[in-house]
Design an enzyme around this catalytic site. Structure first.
Site, PDB file in Angstrom:
ATOM      1  N   ARG A  11       0.853  -1.184   0.000  1.00 13.03           N
ATOM      2  CA  ARG A  11       0.000   0.000   0.000  1.00 13.03           C
ATOM      3  C   ARG A  11       0.887   1.230   0.000  1.00 13.03           C
ATOM      4  O   ARG A  11       1.986   1.237   0.570  1.00 13.03           O
ATOM      5  CB  ARG A  11      -0.928   0.017   1.224  1.00 13.03           C
ATOM      6  CG  ARG A  11      -2.053  -0.998   1.175  1.00 13.03           C
ATOM      7  CD  ARG A  11      -3.098  -0.618   0.122  1.00 13.03           C
ATOM      8  NE  ARG A  11      -4.276  -1.471   0.198  1.00 13.03           N
ATOM      9  CZ  ARG A  11      -4.506  -2.509  -0.598  1.00 13.03           C
ATOM     10  NH1 ARG A  11      -3.592  -2.833  -1.514  1.00 13.03           N
ATOM     11  NH2 ARG A  11      -5.609  -3.228  -0.482  1.00 13.03           N
ATOM     12  N   GLU A  23      -4.470   7.655  -5.637  1.00  9.73           N
ATOM     13  CA  GLU A  23      -4.801   6.827  -6.792  1.00  9.73           C
ATOM     14  C   GLU A  23      -6.213   7.186  -7.244  1.00  9.73           C
ATOM     15  O   GLU A  23      -7.128   7.171  -6.417  1.00  9.73           O
ATOM     16  CB  GLU A  23      -4.730   5.334  -6.450  1.00  9.73           C
ATOM     17  CG  GLU A  23      -3.310   4.835  -6.248  1.00  9.73           C
ATOM     18  CD  GLU A  23      -3.240   3.335  -6.008  1.00  9.73           C
ATOM     19  OE1 GLU A  23      -4.308   2.682  -5.962  1.00  9.73           O
ATOM     20  OE2 GLU A  23      -2.137   2.818  -5.852  1.00  9.73           O
ATOM     21  N   HIS A  37      -1.264   0.156 -10.267  1.00 14.07           N
ATOM     22  CA  HIS A  37      -1.891  -0.810  -9.358  1.00 14.07           C
ATOM     23  C   HIS A  37      -2.436  -2.026 -10.120  1.00 14.07           C
ATOM     24  O   HIS A  37      -3.582  -2.448  -9.934  1.00 14.07           O
ATOM     25  CB  HIS A  37      -3.017  -0.137  -8.566  1.00 14.07           C
ATOM     26  CG  HIS A  37      -3.247  -0.791  -7.226  1.00 14.07           C
ATOM     27  ND1 HIS A  37      -3.627  -0.085  -6.107  1.00 14.07           N
ATOM     28  CD2 HIS A  37      -3.168  -2.084  -6.832  1.00 14.07           C
ATOM     29  CE1 HIS A  37      -3.773  -0.907  -5.084  1.00 14.07           C
ATOM     30  NE2 HIS A  37      -3.496  -2.132  -5.503  1.00 14.07           N
TER      31      HIS A  37
END
Length: 312
Positions: A225, A254, A273
């Site tokens: 993360r 994000e 991601h």
């Protein structure tokens, strides 16, 4: 007794597979409207990401006994609303694609890709100052399914692999040394991979102080993360040359806005991601749920149990 299962969304094929496995089952997708009507169900299957809509759904659920999260990281799921329930997740389902992505980043760094591809005659043929993974030390912070999948592949490249976990324990894998000090791991690792859960304890784990402890010219990889890494301190350590490269699949925020420095920094390998992606990824995510559904119907132990207090 009929098992009632409420789905936040309907992954392709899930309902048919559950009905084949468990004849006495009733499955429905929670309506997307803002109704305050109660949702009566024994089981709720939700996504790993949270949000106000998900919290609202969980608050409306009545009679829940088990919650399954379709993902590995559960830090964005409102666990505080299900502390008294059995909670599981699809832990390990994405370990292989993430491990492969990590190895791709390690090789890209050592082999100077894509910079070494040519589209016109280069200055020199045959010779280049390329690096190698052989005999390099890989430090893995977090040694669950993802960390172990990375280690397995790194060992095949003749790397030295060390790992750090929250509570020190004996190594579960031959060839991997467990280290009880994050500082010691950082000081000796040529490549450092973050593969641990996001919890209050890991927030800001890689900051100005810990980056300064890293081996000069180290390569940092984050598949966990974004909040584990202080991005301001990261930029400073890239600019001053202490770190030679960072490979990021997770960032804050994000999506990353246009013009952000991470897009253009020459020492950053950035992906949006997607390290968890791969063939049959939906089937991989669903598989632990299907096994748990059968176990739940038979009142047997389930896999991927989440500690709602610890947050993983």
């Amino acid at each position: 007794m009929v098992m009632r299962v409420a789905l936040q969304t309907e992954p392709p094929g899930l309902i048919d597979q559950l009905q084949r496995l468990i004849p006495d089952i009733e499955i429905f997708v929670v309506p997307s409207d803002e109704s305050n009507a109660p949702i009566v169900a024994d089981v709720f299957v939700g996504n790993a990401t949270g949000g106000a809509q998900l919290s609202s759904i969980l608050q409306r659920c009545k009679g829940l006994r088990w919650v399954h999260i379709l993902g590995t990281g559960v830090d964005k799921f409102p666990l505080h609303l299900v502390k008294d329930k059995q909670v599981t997740c699809s832990r390990g389902a994405t370990a292989v694609p993430i491990a492969e992505w990590v190895m791709a980043m390690l090789l890209a760094h050592e082999k100077q890709l894509p910079d070494r591809w040519v589209s016109e005659p280069p200055q020199a043929w045959y010779m280049a100052d390329l690096g190698s993974l052989e005999n390099k030390t890989l430090g893995i912070v977090g040694f669950g399914a993802i960390g172990q999948a990375i280690a397995k592949r790194a060992l095949a490249f003749d790397m030295n692999v060390v790992a750090k976990v929250r509570t020190h324990r004996a190594s579960p894998m031959l060839g991997v040394e467990m280290i009880d000090s994050l500082t010691r791991l950082l000081q000796q690792s040529d490549h450092v991979v973050l593969a641990l859960p996001s919890t209050p304890d890991s927030d800001g784990l890689i900051n100005a102080e810990t980056m300064a402890a890293m081996k000069p010219n180290a390569h940092l990889v984050n598949v966990s993360r974004a909040n584990l890494v202080d991005q301001t301190a990261l930029r400073e350590h890239l600019d001053n040359g202490h770190l030679s490269r960072v490979s990021l699949d997770v960032v804050e925020p994000e999506p990353l806005p246009q013009g952000h420095w991470l897009y253009s920094h020459p020492k950053v390998l950035l992906s949006p991601h997607i390290s968890w992606s791969g063939p049959n990824i939906i089937a991989r995510l669903i598989a632990p749920l299907l096994e748990n559904a059968v176990a739940f119907s038979k009142q047997q132990p389930m896999q991927g149990v989440v500690d709602t207090t610890a947050g993983y």
